[in-house]
Design a protein around this motif. Structure first.
Motif, short mmCIF file in Angstrom:
data_model
loop_
_atom_site.label_atom_id
_atom_site.label_comp_id
_atom_site.label_asym_id
_atom_site.label_seq_id
_atom_site.Cartn_x
_atom_site.Cartn_y
_atom_site.Cartn_z
N ALA A 137 10.12 5.77 -18.50
CA ALA A 137 9.25 5.19 -19.53
C ALA A 137 8.82 3.78 -19.15
N GLU A 138 9.73 3.00 -18.58
CA GLU A 138 9.37 1.64 -18.16
C GLU A 138 8.36 1.67 -17.02
N ALA A 139 8.55 2.58 -16.07
CA ALA A 139 7.61 2.67 -14.96
C ALA A 139 6.22 3.10 -15.44
N LYS A 140 6.18 4.02 -16.41
CA LYS A 140 4.88 4.42 -16.97
C LYS A 140 4.20 3.25 -17.66
N ALA A 141 4.98 2.45 -18.39
CA ALA A 141 4.41 1.29 -19.08
C ALA A 141 3.87 0.27 -18.07
N LEU A 142 4.58 0.12 -16.95
CA LEU A 142 4.10 -0.80 -15.91
C LEU A 142 2.80 -0.31 -15.30
N ALA A 143 2.72 1.00 -15.07
CA ALA A 143 1.50 1.56 -14.46
C ALA A 143 0.31 1.45 -15.40
N GLU A 144 0.55 1.62 -16.70
CA GLU A 144 -0.55 1.59 -17.66
C GLU A 144 -1.12 0.20 -17.88
N GLU A 145 -0.43 -0.83 -17.39
CA GLU A 145 -0.96 -2.19 -17.51
C GLU A 145 -2.16 -2.43 -16.60
N PHE A 146 -2.37 -1.55 -15.61
CA PHE A 146 -3.44 -1.75 -14.64
C PHE A 146 -4.56 -0.74 -14.89
N GLU A 147 -5.77 -1.17 -14.62
CA GLU A 147 -6.94 -0.30 -14.69
C GLU A 147 -7.26 0.18 -13.28
N ILE A 148 -7.19 1.49 -13.08
CA ILE A 148 -7.36 2.08 -11.75
C ILE A 148 -8.76 2.68 -11.66
N LEU A 149 -9.44 2.38 -10.58
CA LEU A 149 -10.77 2.95 -10.33
C LEU A 149 -10.60 4.37 -9.84
N ASP A 150 -11.24 5.32 -10.53
CA ASP A 150 -11.10 6.74 -10.20
C ASP A 150 -12.48 7.38 -10.23
N GLY A 151 -12.51 8.63 -9.82
CA GLY A 151 -13.77 9.36 -9.85
C GLY A 151 -14.08 9.99 -8.50
N PRO A 152 -15.27 10.53 -8.38
CA PRO A 152 -16.34 10.54 -9.40
C PRO A 152 -16.09 11.60 -10.48
N ASP A 194 0.80 -1.22 0.00
CA ASP A 194 0.00 0.00 0.00
C ASP A 194 0.83 1.27 0.00
N TYR A 195 2.09 1.20 0.40
CA TYR A 195 2.88 2.42 0.59
C TYR A 195 3.90 2.64 -0.52
N LEU A 196 3.77 1.92 -1.61
CA LEU A 196 4.67 2.10 -2.74
C LEU A 196 3.86 2.50 -3.97
N ALA A 197 4.40 3.46 -4.72
CA ALA A 197 3.79 3.91 -5.97
C ALA A 197 4.75 3.59 -7.12
N PHE A 198 4.22 3.62 -8.33
CA PHE A 198 5.05 3.30 -9.49
C PHE A 198 6.18 4.31 -9.67
N ARG A 199 5.96 5.52 -9.21
CA ARG A 199 7.02 6.54 -9.36
C ARG A 199 8.24 6.21 -8.49
N ASN A 200 8.05 5.40 -7.44
CA ASN A 200 9.19 5.03 -6.60
C ASN A 200 10.18 4.13 -7.33
N LEU A 201 9.74 3.49 -8.42
CA LEU A 201 10.63 2.62 -9.18
C LEU A 201 11.56 3.39 -10.10
N VAL A 202 11.21 4.64 -10.39
CA VAL A 202 12.00 5.43 -11.34
C VAL A 202 13.37 5.74 -10.74
N GLY A 203 14.41 5.43 -11.51
CA GLY A 203 15.77 5.70 -11.06
C GLY A 203 16.32 4.66 -10.11
N VAL A 204 15.52 3.68 -9.72
CA VAL A 204 15.97 2.62 -8.82
C VAL A 204 16.10 1.30 -9.57
#
Length: 309
Positions: free
Chosen positions: A127-142, A112-122
């Motif tokens: 670009a790879e981190a963005k591609a990993l994040a886009e593989e998932f469908e996130i519930l947003d709204g309203p 719960d305490y890690l975001a995809f941006r934490n992978l950048v530079g590590v």
């Protein structure tokens, strides 16, 4: 009674004639200590004390030895490449460890305490981190109509949860709640040593131990009965960089990844510590030189103050 009063009156009068304070009769007191005893008695008491203390210790040891916790093993210490004072994390192993988490662990465990941006530079580029994040469908709204919607993941999104709530997690795991892995390396005694031993320590229960259905024997787990089935084995996945995915390699990589997740500042902390040590050494040498060759002459001088005329 009259005789006793007469004796008391005579003793008080005798004290007054002698010019001293009246001495009240004192009851006899027993003057006994360890030092006044004979050598034989002191030796006997010392031996008795040693026997009692030894018996109590033996009874406590025997009481603990019959408990089932004797089957629990303490994890050994492994020579991790990042365990030295000046050693950094193996970032290639961190990258492979994230792949193990994504393909094996993420089905049950959240972070719960890690975001995809934490992978950048590590472990990944932006670009790879963005591609990993886009593989998932996130519930947003309203949205403007007050309805929830799904969208592709972004770098700012946290790792998706495998279950919507703890109740659903328990229902899918026979009542056991899979722990969050964000800080698991710091939350368990032994850190990555414990995690590595737990992942590779599954075995058959010893004779006389019966496991309930849905539980597995692991001597490194508290109570030895764990609800998680053996999660890794040889060739459980195929690494992107071609590294052989043996059980020990997979366990080592995911442990390194979990160490980084629990302590993202690991490398920065050691780098800062090295700078502080170098700076402190330089300042200590300068201060020692100034005291030895510049300020030492002040010790031999005599300063005299003349009174004002």
């Amino acid at each position: 009674m009259a005789a006793a009063c007469l004796v008391l009156r005579r003793s008080l009068r005798a004290g007054q004639l002698l010019g001293s304070k009246p001495a009240w009769p004192q009851p006899p007191q027993a003057n006994m200590s360890f030092a006044t005893l004979s050598r034989g008695r002191r030796l006997a008491l010392s031996t008795l004390g040693v026997v009692i203390a030894g018996g109590a210790g033996l009874a406590l040891a025997l009481h603990r030895s019959v408990k089932a916790s004797d089957l629990e093993l303490h994890p050994p210490h492994y020579p991790w490449s990042h365990s030295g004072f000046l050693s950094s994390l193996d970032h290639a192993s961190v990258r492979r460890g994230y792949q193990v988490y994504k393909q094996v662990c993420a089905a049950c465990h959240s972070m719960d305490y890690l975001a995809f941006r934490n992978l950048v530079g590590v472990s990944h580029t932006e670009a790879e981190a963005k591609a990993l994040a886009e593989e998932f469908e996130i519930l947003d709204g309203p949205d403007d109509n007050g309805e929830m919607f799904t969208r592709p993941g972004k770098l700012s999104d946290r790792f998706p949860k495998p279950y919507p709530n703890p109740e659903a997690a328990r229902a899918s795991n026979n009542g056991a709640l899979p722990p969050d892995l964000s800080y698991i390396a710091n939350a368990r005694h032994g850190g990555e040593d414990y995690i590595f031993s737990l992942l590779t320590g599954y075995c058959d229960p010893p004779a006389g131990v019966t496991m309930r259905e849905g539980l597995y024997f692991n001597p490194y787990f508290l109570g030895q009965a764990i609800a998680m089935a053996p999660p890794i084995y040889d060739e459980v996945l195929e690494y992107d960089d071609g590294t052989p995915a043996t059980m020990s390699q997979v366990a080592k990589d995911v442990c390194t990844f979990l160490r980084w997740a629990s302590e993202p500042e690991h490398d920065d902390r050691k780098r800062m510590g090295l700078k502080i040590v170098l700076m402190t050494t330089f300042l200590t040498a300068v201060i020692f030189y100034m005291k030895k060759h510049r300020w030492s002459v002040l010790k031999s001088r005599k300063i005299a103050y003349k009174p004002p005329q």
